[in-house]
Design a protein around this motif. Structure first.
Motif, short mmCIF file in Angstrom:
data_model
loop_
_atom_site.label_atom_id
_atom_site.label_comp_id
_atom_site.label_asym_id
_atom_site.label_seq_id
_atom_site.Cartn_x
_atom_site.Cartn_y
_atom_site.Cartn_z
N LEU A 2 -4.77 -17.89 -24.62
CA LEU A 2 -5.86 -18.37 -23.59
C LEU A 2 -7.19 -18.22 -24.17
CD1 LEU A 2 -6.37 -19.72 -20.96
CD2 LEU A 2 -6.20 -17.37 -19.79
N ALA A 3 -7.22 -16.82 -25.02
CA ALA A 3 -8.55 -16.42 -25.26
C ALA A 3 -8.90 -17.58 -26.59
CB ALA A 3 -8.60 -15.11 -26.20
N MET A 4 -7.99 -18.02 -27.31
CA MET A 4 -8.33 -19.05 -28.40
C MET A 4 -8.67 -20.17 -27.83
SD MET A 4 -7.85 -17.29 -31.41
CE MET A 4 -7.66 -18.62 -32.48
N ALA A 5 -7.92 -20.61 -26.78
CA ALA A 5 -8.37 -21.88 -26.31
C ALA A 5 -9.59 -21.87 -25.28
CB ALA A 5 -7.28 -22.23 -25.16
N THR A 6 -10.04 -20.78 -25.14
CA THR A 6 -11.37 -20.32 -24.40
C THR A 6 -12.50 -20.67 -25.53
OG1 THR A 6 -10.52 -19.04 -22.73
CG2 THR A 6 -12.85 -19.04 -22.95
N MET A 7 -12.19 -20.03 -26.64
CA MET A 7 -13.19 -20.01 -27.68
C MET A 7 -13.53 -21.60 -28.12
SD MET A 7 -12.78 -16.62 -30.05
CE MET A 7 -11.29 -16.98 -30.51
N ASP A 8 -12.20 -22.12 -28.18
CA ASP A 8 -12.34 -23.56 -28.74
C ASP A 8 -12.97 -24.35 -27.95
OD1 ASP A 8 -10.82 -23.23 -30.82
OD2 ASP A 8 -8.89 -24.02 -30.22
N ILE A 9 -12.90 -24.21 -26.43
CA ILE A 9 -13.56 -25.12 -25.52
C ILE A 9 -15.09 -25.04 -25.32
CG2 ILE A 9 -13.36 -24.00 -23.38
CD1 ILE A 9 -12.47 -26.72 -22.21
N ILE A 10 -15.19 -23.74 -25.60
CA ILE A 10 -16.85 -23.07 -25.52
C ILE A 10 -17.60 -23.93 -26.87
CG2 ILE A 10 -18.32 -21.54 -26.45
CD1 ILE A 10 -16.63 -19.35 -24.84
N LYS A 11 -16.86 -23.98 -28.05
CA LYS A 11 -17.40 -24.75 -29.23
C LYS A 11 -17.50 -26.21 -28.97
CE LYS A 11 -16.54 -23.62 -33.39
NZ LYS A 11 -17.99 -23.01 -33.96
N LEU A 12 -16.45 -26.74 -28.34
CA LEU A 12 -16.36 -28.19 -28.01
C LEU A 12 -17.87 -28.57 -27.00
CD1 LEU A 12 -14.63 -30.75 -27.83
CD2 LEU A 12 -13.71 -29.95 -25.65
N ALA B 190 -12.35 -0.60 -28.04
CA ALA B 190 -11.80 -1.36 -27.34
C ALA B 190 -10.12 -0.88 -27.26
CB ALA B 190 -11.85 -2.88 -27.64
N SER B 191 -9.61 -0.63 -28.51
CA SER B 191 -8.34 -0.33 -28.67
C SER B 191 -7.99 0.96 -27.58
CB SER B 191 -8.03 0.09 -30.11
OG SER B 191 -8.53 1.11 -30.59
N ARG B 192 -8.80 1.80 -27.56
CA ARG B 192 -8.55 2.89 -26.73
C ARG B 192 -8.17 2.73 -25.32
NH1 ARG B 192 -12.76 5.27 -29.87
NH2 ARG B 192 -14.38 4.90 -28.01
N PHE B 193 -8.74 1.37 -24.88
CA PHE B 193 -8.45 1.11 -23.49
C PHE B 193 -7.46 -0.24 -23.42
CE2 PHE B 193 -12.56 3.14 -23.35
CZ PHE B 193 -12.42 3.81 -21.98
N GLY B 194 -6.53 -0.31 -24.53
CA GLY B 194 -5.75 -1.35 -24.38
C GLY B 194 -6.22 -2.78 -24.84
N LEU B 195 -7.58 -2.99 -25.00
CA LEU B 195 -7.95 -4.12 -25.34
C LEU B 195 -7.99 -4.56 -26.65
CD1 LEU B 195 -11.41 -3.27 -23.39
CD2 LEU B 195 -9.49 -4.48 -22.36
N SER B 196 -7.74 -5.96 -26.98
CA SER B 196 -8.07 -6.48 -28.46
C SER B 196 -9.30 -7.31 -28.54
CB SER B 196 -7.10 -7.59 -28.44
OG SER B 196 -5.73 -7.00 -28.46
N TYR B 197 -10.10 -6.71 -29.35
CA TYR B 197 -11.28 -7.31 -29.51
C TYR B 197 -12.02 -7.59 -30.99
CZ TYR B 197 -16.68 -7.09 -29.83
OH TYR B 197 -18.07 -7.47 -29.93
N ILE B 198 -12.62 -8.56 -31.34
CA ILE B 198 -12.90 -9.14 -32.57
C ILE B 198 -14.36 -9.67 -32.45
CG2 ILE B 198 -12.65 -10.14 -34.57
CD1 ILE B 198 -9.74 -10.11 -34.23
N LYS B 199 -15.38 -9.13 -32.96
CA LYS B 199 -16.90 -9.64 -32.88
C LYS B 199 -16.90 -10.74 -33.81
CE LYS B 199 -21.42 -8.00 -33.28
NZ LYS B 199 -22.16 -9.46 -34.04
N LEU B 200 -17.57 -11.77 -33.15
CA LEU B 200 -18.03 -13.17 -33.99
C LEU B 200 -19.41 -13.22 -34.14
CD1 LEU B 200 -15.09 -15.34 -32.19
CD2 LEU B 200 -15.10 -13.92 -34.38
N ASP B 201 -19.93 -14.24 -34.41
CA ASP B 201 -21.34 -14.48 -34.58
C ASP B 201 -21.92 -15.26 -33.54
OD1 ASP B 201 -20.98 -13.07 -37.18
OD2 ASP B 201 -20.54 -15.15 -38.13
N GLY B 202 -21.39 -15.85 -32.69
CA GLY B 202 -21.93 -16.51 -31.47
C GLY B 202 -22.76 -15.77 -30.50
N SER B 203 -23.09 -16.43 -29.31
CA SER B 203 -23.77 -15.77 -28.44
C SER B 203 -23.12 -15.81 -26.94
CB SER B 203 -25.15 -16.58 -28.11
OG SER B 203 -25.04 -18.06 -27.91
N ILE B 204 -22.05 -16.40 -26.78
CA ILE B 204 -21.36 -16.40 -25.43
C ILE B 204 -20.05 -15.37 -25.56
CG2 ILE B 204 -20.23 -17.86 -23.88
CD1 ILE B 204 -21.71 -20.30 -24.73
N GLY B 205 -20.16 -14.28 -24.65
CA GLY B 205 -19.16 -13.53 -24.72
C GLY B 205 -18.06 -13.91 -23.70
#
Length: 401
Positions: A279-289, A256-271
């Protein structure tokens, strides 16, 4: 960016901080030879320590740090560490492989201390954190004995002032020549922190050796070190960048870093594919909500190209746990129509067999929605969400079936 302990020790030496002699090895026979070399040097004392070199704390708790008193013990310890995964509180449950060891000369320790410099975001300045409770988890000390933690902000321009070093040394209980030695190490650590763009420079433990005729107050030195660097500053730290061990970096994160992306793998099933860290943090929060679990943090940044978005999808979908993807884009610098075209191209190249929900808002959003509507026949798993709440509900419903 993280580095190994042996590399951190080399940086300490470069800036003048005294450390026990050490040798890096990759096999048991070399560990035995290293022991024989080290015990003849100053501070050897007939013992050494064999340490696993991995990017994880708590190595001693996982059996990755062994005291040895002969070359045969060094060989046996190295064999055990190198032939099994190391499991610590900071590794995955299955542990991590160990390919390098550091064999360090043993020292006779009279007292252990903790010393570190970190970034104090509240005060926008570096801060020295010190304690006479060295050799322990500093987090545990902070919880149980907060009064034992000394905090002293330092200037990001001028570094540590001499009076600050003396004040900290006396508060830690150093006496006689120890005050001068400890103060010098604090200045050297401050110099390293500022010149190398560190985010953390930690010595744990900082020790005083037992008194000798030559050094009646003992010697103050660093035994273990951990140094992290601000990745945003690596553009001006080529020597530091070269220290990165690619085997310690997650392959997808490196991709991911080679293409200017910030990526961290988590344990869930929704990419998740989002532009902007907040906005990424808010998106993860609302998925969990709404009952889902995010499979990753992925920020494509403000100027995502078709190539970057394509690689983002490729990285997300190669995770076998992913059974749906939510794209949440707020168009600003990256216009929505540009992102929409990139999504269409990426979806065709990568291929979607899982539900895809796209939510776009911002600059050129109407044109973007038109592009996506026209592409629905080519991307049958795609749905378009009107707002973030609706999009989160759509993807969690689609992946719950």
């Amino acid at each position: 960016m993280n580095i190994h302990e042996y590399q951190a020790r080399e940086l300490l030496i470069k800036f003048g901080v005294p450390v026990p002699a050490a040798i890096v090895v990759t096999n048991p026979m070399d560990a035995a030879k290293a022991f024989d070399k080290l015990v003849t040097r100053q501070h050897g004392g007939g013992m050494a320590v064999v340490k696993a070199q991995v990017h994880a704390g708590g190595r001693g708790k996982g059996g990755g740090v062994r005291m040895v008193r002969s070359s045969d013990e060094a060989r046996k310890a190295a064999t055990e560490i190198l032939t099994r995964p190391l499991v610590t509180p900071q590794t995955p449950p299955e542990g991590v492989p160990v390919t390098k060891l550091m064999v360090a000369a043993g020292v006779e320790i009279a007292k252990e201390y903790y010393l570190a410099i970190a970034v104090d975001r509240k005060n926008s300045a570096p801060i020295i954190v010190a304690s006479a409770e060295g050799g322990m988890d500093i987090e545990q000390v902070a919880r149980e004995k907060p009064e034992a933690i000394i905090r002293e902000p330092i200037s990001p321009i001028a570094g540590l002032a001499p009076y600050q070093a003396r004040k900290i040394a006396y508060r830690l209980g150093f006496k006689g020549q120890q005050v001068r030695m400890a103060g010098k190490i604090m200045h050297q650590l401050s110099d390293l922190f500022l010149k190398c763009d560190c985010s953390l420079a930690e010595i744990n433990p900082l020790i005083v050796t037992k008194p000798t005729d030559e050094h009646p107050d003992g010697v103050v030195m660093a035994v273990d070190a951990k140094i992290n660097f601000d990745e945003n500053a690596l553009i001006r730290q080529e020597d530091i960048r070269s220290l990165e061990d690619p085997t310690e970096v997650n392959a997808d994160e490196a991709h991911a870093s080679r293409f200017g992306l910030s990526y961290i793998k988590l344990d869930g099933s929704i990419g998740c594919l989002v532009n902007g860290a907040g906005l990424a943090m808010a998106t993860m929060d609302i998925i969990k909500l709404h009952g889902g679990e995010p499979a990753n943090f992925l920020d494509v940044g403000g100027s995502a190209s078709e190539e970057a978005v394509t690689e983002a999808f490729r990285i997300i979908l190669q995770d076998p746990k992913v059974n749906g993807v939510l794209v949440n884009i707020f168009g600003g610098i990256a216009k929505c129509d540009t992102i929409a075209r990139a999504i269409v191209v990426a979806a065709k190249e990568v291929g979607f067999t899982v539900p895809l929900v796209v939510r776009l808002e911002g600059t050129n959003v109407e044109e973007a929605r038109k592009i996506l509507e026209e592409a629905k026949a080519e991307i049958p798993t795609m749905q378009i969400g009107g707002d973030l709440t609706e999009a989160a509900k759509m993807i969690t419903a689609a992946t719950a079936a």
